[in-house]
Design a protein around this motif. Sequence first.
Motif, PDB file in Angstrom:
ATOM      1  N   THR A   1     -11.710  -3.602   7.104  1.00  0.00           N
ATOM      2  CA  THR A   1     -11.604  -4.018   8.498  1.00  0.00           C
ATOM      3  C   THR A   1     -10.255  -3.576   9.069  1.00  0.00           C
ATOM      4  OG1 THR A   1     -10.595  -6.142   7.948  1.00  0.00           O
ATOM      5  CG2 THR A   1     -13.008  -6.055   8.024  1.00  0.00           C
ATOM      6  N   GLU A   2     -10.113  -3.701  10.377  1.00  0.00           N
ATOM      7  CA  GLU A   2      -8.852  -3.370  11.026  1.00  0.00           C
ATOM      8  C   GLU A   2      -7.718  -4.222  10.455  1.00  0.00           C
ATOM      9  OE1 GLU A   2      -6.909  -3.033  15.512  1.00  0.00           O
ATOM     10  OE2 GLU A   2      -8.777  -4.137  15.198  1.00  0.00           O
ATOM     11  N   GLU A   3      -7.976  -5.505  10.244  1.00  0.00           N
ATOM     12  CA  GLU A   3      -6.945  -6.398   9.716  1.00  0.00           C
ATOM     13  C   GLU A   3      -6.496  -5.977   8.319  1.00  0.00           C
ATOM     14  OE1 GLU A   3      -6.172 -11.185   8.840  1.00  0.00           O
ATOM     15  OE2 GLU A   3      -8.156 -10.468   9.440  1.00  0.00           O
ATOM     16  N   GLN A   4      -7.434  -5.592   7.487  1.00  0.00           N
ATOM     17  CA  GLN A   4      -7.078  -5.147   6.140  1.00  0.00           C
ATOM     18  C   GLN A   4      -6.223  -3.884   6.180  1.00  0.00           C
ATOM     19  OE1 GLN A   4     -11.232  -5.124   4.768  1.00  0.00           O
ATOM     20  NE2 GLN A   4     -10.607  -6.467   3.081  1.00  0.00           N
ATOM     21  N   ILE A   5      -6.584  -2.965   7.052  1.00  0.00           N
ATOM     22  CA  ILE A   5      -5.816  -1.723   7.170  1.00  0.00           C
ATOM     23  C   ILE A   5      -4.442  -2.002   7.768  1.00  0.00           C
ATOM     24  CG2 ILE A   5      -5.748   0.521   8.333  1.00  0.00           C
ATOM     25  CD1 ILE A   5      -8.829   0.559   8.045  1.00  0.00           C
ATOM     26  N   GLN A   6      -4.387  -2.907   8.745  1.00  0.00           N
ATOM     27  CA  GLN A   6      -3.111  -3.298   9.342  1.00  0.00           C
ATOM     28  C   GLN A   6      -2.162  -3.859   8.283  1.00  0.00           C
ATOM     29  OE1 GLN A   6      -2.084  -3.314  12.905  1.00  0.00           O
ATOM     30  NE2 GLN A   6      -0.182  -3.480  11.744  1.00  0.00           N
ATOM     31  N   ASN A   7      -2.699  -4.599   7.326  1.00  0.00           N
ATOM     32  CA  ASN A   7      -1.889  -5.241   6.289  1.00  0.00           C
ATOM     33  C   ASN A   7      -1.798  -4.429   4.992  1.00  0.00           C
ATOM     34  OD1 ASN A   7      -1.437  -7.513   7.945  1.00  0.00           O
ATOM     35  ND2 ASN A   7      -3.382  -8.425   7.319  1.00  0.00           N
ATOM     36  N   ALA A   8      -2.202  -3.181   5.041  1.00  0.00           N
ATOM     37  CA  ALA A   8      -2.182  -2.347   3.843  1.00  0.00           C
ATOM     38  C   ALA A   8      -0.763  -2.150   3.315  1.00  0.00           C
ATOM     39  CB  ALA A   8      -2.809  -0.986   4.144  1.00  0.00           C
ATOM     40  N   VAL A   9      -0.664  -1.972   2.008  1.00  0.00           N
ATOM     41  CA  VAL A   9       0.618  -1.674   1.361  1.00  0.00           C
ATOM     42  C   VAL A   9       0.887  -0.182   1.520  1.00  0.00           C
ATOM     43  CG1 VAL A   9       1.880  -1.673  -0.824  1.00  0.00           C
ATOM     44  CG2 VAL A   9       0.247  -3.518  -0.318  1.00  0.00           C
ATOM     45  N   LEU A  10       2.071   0.187   2.000  1.00  0.00           N
ATOM     46  CA  LEU A  10       2.386   1.595   2.191  1.00  0.00           C
ATOM     47  C   LEU A  10       2.715   2.256   0.855  1.00  0.00           C
ATOM     48  CD1 LEU A  10       4.516   1.544   5.462  1.00  0.00           C
ATOM     49  CD2 LEU A  10       2.046   1.866   5.167  1.00  0.00           C
ATOM     50  N   TYR A  11       2.191   3.438   0.659  1.00  0.00           N
ATOM     51  CA  TYR A  11       2.371   4.173  -0.594  1.00  0.00           C
ATOM     52  C   TYR A  11       3.836   4.507  -0.828  1.00  0.00           C
ATOM     53  CZ  TYR A  11       2.212   8.105  -3.873  1.00  0.00           C
ATOM     54  OH  TYR A  11       2.426   8.957  -4.927  1.00  0.00           O
ATOM     55  N   ASN A  12       4.320   4.218  -2.027  1.00  0.00           N
ATOM     56  CA  ASN A  12       5.689   4.518  -2.429  1.00  0.00           C
ATOM     57  C   ASN A  12       5.641   5.428  -3.650  1.00  0.00           C
ATOM     58  OD1 ASN A  12       8.325   4.637  -3.253  1.00  0.00           O
ATOM     59  ND2 ASN A  12       8.581   2.441  -3.576  1.00  0.00           N
ATOM     60  N   PRO A  13       5.945   6.717  -3.483  1.00  0.00           N
ATOM     61  CA  PRO A  13       5.853   7.658  -4.615  1.00  0.00           C
ATOM     62  C   PRO A  13       6.818   7.334  -5.746  1.00  0.00           C
ATOM     63  CG  PRO A  13       6.968   8.664  -2.745  1.00  0.00           C
ATOM     64  CD  PRO A  13       6.403   7.373  -2.255  1.00  0.00           C
ATOM     65  N   GLN A  14       7.823   6.501  -5.471  1.00  0.00           N
ATOM     66  CA  GLN A  14       8.795   6.148  -6.501  1.00  0.00           C
ATOM     67  C   GLN A  14       8.334   4.956  -7.340  1.00  0.00           C
ATOM     68  OE1 GLN A  14      11.193   8.322  -6.772  1.00  0.00           O
ATOM     69  NE2 GLN A  14      10.489   9.303  -4.877  1.00  0.00           N
ATOM     70  N   ALA A  15       7.339   4.239  -6.858  1.00  0.00           N
ATOM     71  CA  ALA A  15       6.871   3.044  -7.574  1.00  0.00           C
ATOM     72  C   ALA A  15       6.001   3.443  -8.752  1.00  0.00           C
ATOM     73  CB  ALA A  15       6.089   2.143  -6.625  1.00  0.00           C
ATOM     74  N   THR A  16       6.163   2.762  -9.864  1.00  0.00           N
ATOM     75  CA  THR A  16       5.354   3.040 -11.052  1.00  0.00           C
ATOM     76  C   THR A  16       3.953   2.459 -10.910  1.00  0.00           C
ATOM     77  OG1 THR A  16       6.246   1.047 -12.097  1.00  0.00           O
ATOM     78  CG2 THR A  16       7.349   3.127 -12.576  1.00  0.00           C
ATOM     79  N   GLU A  17       3.824   1.408 -10.125  1.00  0.00           N
ATOM     80  CA  GLU A  17       2.518   0.784  -9.936  1.00  0.00           C
ATOM     81  C   GLU A  17       2.508   0.005  -8.628  1.00  0.00           C
ATOM     82  OE1 GLU A  17      -0.485  -2.369 -12.201  1.00  0.00           O
ATOM     83  OE2 GLU A  17       1.330  -1.649 -13.188  1.00  0.00           O
ATOM     84  N   GLN A  18       1.432   0.155  -7.854  1.00  0.00           N
ATOM     85  CA  GLN A  18       1.247  -0.603  -6.627  1.00  0.00           C
ATOM     86  C   GLN A  18      -0.161  -1.174  -6.618  1.00  0.00           C
ATOM     87  OE1 GLN A  18       2.775   2.688  -3.846  1.00  0.00           O
ATOM     88  NE2 GLN A  18       3.445   0.834  -2.787  1.00  0.00           N
ATOM     89  N   SER A  19      -0.297  -2.408  -6.203  1.00  0.00           N
ATOM     90  CA  SER A  19      -1.603  -3.049  -6.188  1.00  0.00           C
ATOM     91  C   SER A  19      -2.030  -3.348  -4.762  1.00  0.00           C
ATOM     92  CB  SER A  19      -1.561  -4.347  -7.001  1.00  0.00           C
ATOM     93  OG  SER A  19      -0.599  -5.240  -6.472  1.00  0.00           O
ATOM     94  N   GLY A  20      -3.308  -3.657  -4.602  1.00  0.00           N
ATOM     95  CA  GLY A  20      -3.828  -3.960  -3.283  1.00  0.00           C
ATOM     96  C   GLY A  20      -4.338  -2.718  -2.578  1.00  0.00           C
ATOM     97  N   LEU A  21      -4.506  -2.829  -1.276  1.00  0.00           N
ATOM     98  CA  LEU A  21      -4.969  -1.709  -0.463  1.00  0.00           C
ATOM     99  C   LEU A  21      -3.755  -0.833  -0.136  1.00  0.00           C
ATOM    100  CD1 LEU A  21      -7.462  -0.522   1.000  1.00  0.00           C
ATOM    101  CD2 LEU A  21      -6.744  -1.781   3.023  1.00  0.00           C
TER     102      LEU A  21
END
Length: 224
Positions: free
Chosen positions: A165-185
């Motif tokens: 949904t729009e709300e889920q995309i609005q609250n998405a976690v932004l991709y961080n290429p330096q992070a070893t692991e990211q969870s969620g959308l």
Amino acid sequence: METDYEILNIEAVEAHCQKNGFERVSGSTIIPGYRSDDLSTVHILLLKRSPESKDDAGVLKKNSFPYTWECPGGGAKLEDKTIPKTIVREIHEETGLKLQIASDRVYCVRFDHRGYRMAKYIAIATFGEEIQCQRLSSDKFQEPRDSDGMAIQLSDEHLAYLWATEEQIQNAVLYNPQATEQSGLVMVESNRKILLDFFSWLKKHDLRMEYALPELDPQPTNRM
């Protein structure tokens, strides 16, 4: 700078790249849908990128932006002839769905990646028949679909799908290429911005979502 869809639709991929200074070009699509029990909420089909997949020669390769969520799409091939044909082909290869481009509205993202000057075009899809996102997500690779589920068939380039949904995309976690692991959308910022702009544009149009996406605005409203 505006994107002329008519030119995009007839201009050969190779000629388009040469004229605009691109070394590679790709096509992607926004696929809207809705739940049968909630016709007022638009969902967008997102796919979760696999960390690796096989290329056309069958060689295993590392994928960029691993584990991020994106719209279906991929690189253009010379046999595609035009970028819209790339988009339709990629939709079918990555989801099994046979869709068509619905609107003159085409987004474009220009960027440098792995030493190449690239452009990514994102169009809006339509359906030959009513499509409902009754199954909202699949969290297993190639999970068998229910008899009443979407006919989505993932390729090895993606691990799962999600109707967001729009709300889920609005609250998405932004991709961080330096992070070893990211969870969620997790999403690349440019992809997230385009989808939020699409939702904003959609609200300005009197669309009856009970008929999926009918004819969109026939007036060119393209943007780069």
